[in-house]
Enzyme design. Structure first.
Site, PDB file in Angstrom:
ATOM      1  N   HIS A  22      -5.466  -5.502  -5.713  1.00 24.62           N
ATOM      2  CA  HIS A  22      -4.577  -6.427  -4.990  1.00 24.62           C
ATOM      3  C   HIS A  22      -4.751  -7.861  -5.481  1.00 24.62           C
ATOM      4  O   HIS A  22      -5.868  -8.289  -5.787  1.00 24.62           O
ATOM      5  CB  HIS A  22      -4.890  -6.436  -3.478  1.00 24.62           C
ATOM      6  CG  HIS A  22      -4.471  -5.205  -2.756  1.00 24.62           C
ATOM      7  ND1 HIS A  22      -3.232  -5.081  -2.144  1.00 24.62           N
ATOM      8  CD2 HIS A  22      -5.117  -4.040  -2.530  1.00 24.62           C
ATOM      9  CE1 HIS A  22      -3.150  -3.887  -1.572  1.00 24.62           C
ATOM     10  NE2 HIS A  22      -4.284  -3.232  -1.798  1.00 24.62           N
TER      11      HIS A  22
ATOM     12  N   ASP B 146      -0.621   2.725  -0.329  1.00 24.18           N
ATOM     13  CA  ASP B 146      -0.209   1.677  -1.274  1.00 24.18           C
ATOM     14  C   ASP B 146      -0.842   1.876  -2.656  1.00 24.18           C
ATOM     15  O   ASP B 146      -0.650   1.058  -3.550  1.00 24.18           O
ATOM     16  CB  ASP B 146      -0.523   0.273  -0.719  1.00 24.18           C
ATOM     17  CG  ASP B 146      -1.997   0.046  -0.459  1.00 24.18           C
ATOM     18  OD1 ASP B 146      -2.646   0.921   0.145  1.00 24.18           O
ATOM     19  OD2 ASP B 146      -2.514  -1.011  -0.870  1.00 24.18           O
ATOM     20  N   HIS B 147      -1.591   2.987  -2.833  1.00 22.09           N
ATOM     21  CA  HIS B 147      -2.171   3.310  -4.144  1.00 22.09           C
ATOM     22  C   HIS B 147      -1.672   4.641  -4.681  1.00 22.09           C
ATOM     23  O   HIS B 147      -1.841   4.929  -5.860  1.00 22.09           O
ATOM     24  CB  HIS B 147      -3.708   3.304  -4.056  1.00 22.09           C
ATOM     25  CG  HIS B 147      -4.231   1.947  -3.672  1.00 22.09           C
ATOM     26  ND1 HIS B 147      -4.793   1.077  -4.578  1.00 22.09           N
ATOM     27  CD2 HIS B 147      -4.213   1.292  -2.485  1.00 22.09           C
ATOM     28  CE1 HIS B 147      -5.112  -0.049  -3.956  1.00 22.09           C
ATOM     29  NE2 HIS B 147      -4.762   0.057  -2.683  1.00 22.09           N
TER      30      HIS B 147
ATOM     31  N   HIS C 107      -5.193   5.717  -0.063  1.00 20.59           N
ATOM     32  CA  HIS C 107      -4.268   4.887   0.721  1.00 20.59           C
ATOM     33  C   HIS C 107      -2.865   4.875   0.114  1.00 20.59           C
ATOM     34  O   HIS C 107      -2.706   4.844  -1.099  1.00 20.59           O
ATOM     35  CB  HIS C 107      -4.811   3.464   0.866  1.00 20.59           C
ATOM     36  CG  HIS C 107      -5.915   3.360   1.873  1.00 20.59           C
ATOM     37  ND1 HIS C 107      -6.827   2.324   1.892  1.00 20.59           N
ATOM     38  CD2 HIS C 107      -6.241   4.165   2.928  1.00 20.59           C
ATOM     39  CE1 HIS C 107      -7.670   2.497   2.904  1.00 20.59           C
ATOM     40  NE2 HIS C 107      -7.345   3.602   3.533  1.00 20.59           N
TER      41      HIS C 107
ATOM     42  N   HIS D 146      -8.254   5.830  -4.649  1.00 18.72           N
ATOM     43  CA  HIS D 146      -8.458   6.314  -3.281  1.00 18.72           C
ATOM     44  C   HIS D 146      -7.113   6.700  -2.691  1.00 18.72           C
ATOM     45  O   HIS D 146      -6.082   6.520  -3.328  1.00 18.72           O
ATOM     46  CB  HIS D 146      -9.199   5.288  -2.415  1.00 18.72           C
ATOM     47  CG  HIS D 146      -8.468   4.004  -2.157  1.00 18.72           C
ATOM     48  ND1 HIS D 146      -8.140   3.108  -3.150  1.00 18.72           N
ATOM     49  CD2 HIS D 146      -8.000   3.447  -0.999  1.00 18.72           C
ATOM     50  CE1 HIS D 146      -7.518   2.053  -2.614  1.00 18.72           C
ATOM     51  NE2 HIS D 146      -7.414   2.242  -1.313  1.00 18.72           N
TER      52      HIS D 146
ATOM     53  N   HIS E 121     -14.929   1.296   1.273  1.00 19.94           N
ATOM     54  CA  HIS E 121     -13.556   1.057   1.743  1.00 19.94           C
ATOM     55  C   HIS E 121     -13.002   2.363   2.322  1.00 19.94           C
ATOM     56  O   HIS E 121     -12.450   2.390   3.416  1.00 19.94           O
ATOM     57  CB  HIS E 121     -12.719   0.562   0.567  1.00 19.94           C
ATOM     58  CG  HIS E 121     -11.269   0.349   0.869  1.00 19.94           C
ATOM     59  ND1 HIS E 121     -10.816  -0.571   1.784  1.00 19.94           N
ATOM     60  CD2 HIS E 121     -10.153   0.938   0.358  1.00 19.94           C
ATOM     61  CE1 HIS E 121      -9.489  -0.538   1.824  1.00 19.94           C
ATOM     62  NE2 HIS E 121      -9.060   0.378   0.980  1.00 19.94           N
TER      63      HIS E 121
ATOM     64  N   ASP F  64      -9.550  -0.784  -4.318  1.00 26.84           N
ATOM     65  CA  ASP F  64      -9.833  -1.702  -3.213  1.00 26.84           C
ATOM     66  C   ASP F  64     -11.330  -1.805  -2.937  1.00 26.84           C
ATOM     67  O   ASP F  64     -11.735  -2.218  -1.845  1.00 26.84           O
ATOM     68  CB  ASP F  64      -9.116  -1.256  -1.929  1.00 26.84           C
ATOM     69  CG  ASP F  64      -7.610  -1.447  -2.013  1.00 26.84           C
ATOM     70  OD1 ASP F  64      -7.134  -2.011  -3.012  1.00 26.84           O
ATOM     71  OD2 ASP F  64      -6.915  -1.001  -1.079  1.00 26.84           O
TER      72      ASP F  64
HETATM   73 FE    FE Z   1      -4.814  -1.245  -1.026  1.00 26.58          FE
HETATM   74 ZN    ZN Z   2      -7.023   0.745   0.275  1.00 24.05          ZN
END
Ligand code: FE
Ligand code: ZN
Length: 257
Positions: free
Chosen positions: A169, A58-59, A56, A54, A113, A130
Site C-alpha cells: 500500500h 484487496d490483494h 485479504h 495473504h 497481519h 501488508d
Molecule cells: Fe491490504
Molecule cells: Zn491486508
C-alpha cells in the site's frame, strides 16, 4: 528481473515480476483485474503465476478473472490460506521456492497481519504485502504482536540491507507522520519525510524502499531506539522494556493515530 508496480484500487500496489530471459512473469497480489491485465498486454509478457501474500480481498480481488483468462496459472499462497485465496493451487510454507521463468522466489512465513501472510524474496527484492510497509507495518488482524515483531525484525529484517522492499500500500507519508510523532529527533526520518513528500507532490510512487532505509526510519524496526523506549517508559512506567512490549505499544498507538 524487471519489476513493474501497478497501482490498483485507491492505494494498493500489485507488481509484475518479469523474467527478462523468457518473458514469463508472475503478478504479486492482483488487487483487481483491469489494471493488471492492461499492464500484461502492454509489456507483452506471458503471465504464468499469481503470487498472493495473504487472503485479504484487496490483494486477491483480480484472481478469478485472471484465472478465467489463463486457466493454467499457478496460484500461490500459504498453506493455511487454503479456502481463503480464490483459485489457490499451490500451498506454500517457510523455505519453499517458487519459479517464474528462470527466477527463483524464496518464501518467508510472516504471521502477524494475518495468520497466513508470506513474503516472496526474488534476487535483491522482497515483496511484503501488508506485513512491512515503508515506515510502517500492517495491523494485527489475526496474529499477535510477538509474531509480527519477529516477522519484521527477525525474518524480513534478516535479509541484506540493500534488499529492495516492495510493499502492498502507498501509506508511506502517513506512516512517516506517525513515525515522526514517536521519534521526532531521528534525522534520517526527517530527511526521508522530505523526500517522500516531494515524490508524492509529483504523483510518484514511494515503492520500493530498502531494508537499510526501513531500519533507519520504520518505528516497528526501531524498538531499540532510545527515543522510542523513553516514550514507552513514560506511557508504561511499571512495565519492563522489552522489544516486543515496545512494539505492541507503538502498534496500539498507530491504530488510533
Ligand atoms: Fe491490504
Ligand atoms: Zn491486508
Amino acid at each position: 528481473m524487471q519489476v513493474v508496480p501497478i497501482p490498483c484500487l485507491s492505494d494498493n500496489y500489485s507488481y509484475l515480476i518479469i523474467c527478462e530471459k523468457t518473458r514469463q512473469a508472475g503478478v504479486v497480489d492482483p488487487s483487481e483485474f483491469t489494471p493488471v491485465w492492461e499492464e500484461i498486454q502492454q509489456q507483452g509478457i506471458e503471465l504464468i503465476a499469481i503470487l498472493n501474500t495473504h487472503h485479504h480481498w484487496d490483494h486477491v480481488g483480480g484472481n478469478e478473472k485472471l484465472i478465467q483468462k489463463l486457466p493454467n496459472l499457478k496460484v500461490y499462497g500459504h498453506h493455511s490460506d487454503r479456502g481463503r485465496i480464490p483459485g489457490q493451487n499451490v500451498f506454500l510454507d517457510e523455505g519453499h521456492v517458487v519459479t517464474v521463468g528462470s527466477l527463483e522466489g524464496h518464501i518467508t512465513y510472516n504471521p502477524g497481519h494475518t495468520t497466513g501472510a508470506v513474503s516472496y524474496y526474488f534476487e535483491d527484492s522482497v515483496f511484503t504485502g501488508d506485513t512491512m510497509f515503508a515506515g510502517g507495518c500492517g495491523r494485527l488482524f489475526e496474529g499477535t504482536a510477538g509474531q509480527m515483531y519477529r516477522s519484521l525484525n527477525e525474518k524480513i529484517g534478516a535479509y541484506p540491507a540493500t534488499t529492495k522492499v516492495y510493499f502492498g500500500h502507498e501509506y508511506t507519508e502517513s506512516n512517516l507522520r506517525f513515525a515522526l510523532s514517536v521519534e521526532p529527533g531521528n534525522p534520517q526520518l526527517q530527511e526521508k519525510m522530505a523526500q517522500v513528500q516531494a515524490i508524492r507532490r509529483n504523483g510518484g510512487y514511494t515503492t520500493p524502499s530498502t531494508l537499510a532505509s526501513e531500519k533507519q526510519t520504520n518505528p516497528f524496526l526501531r524498538c531499540d531506539s532510545s527515543e522510542i523506549q523513553a516514550l514507552f517508559k513514560k506511557r508504561k512506567p511499571q512495565k519492563e522494556i522489552t522489544p516486543v512490549a515496545v512494539f505492541k505499544e507503538i502498534r496500539l498507538m498507530k491504530d488510533s493515530f
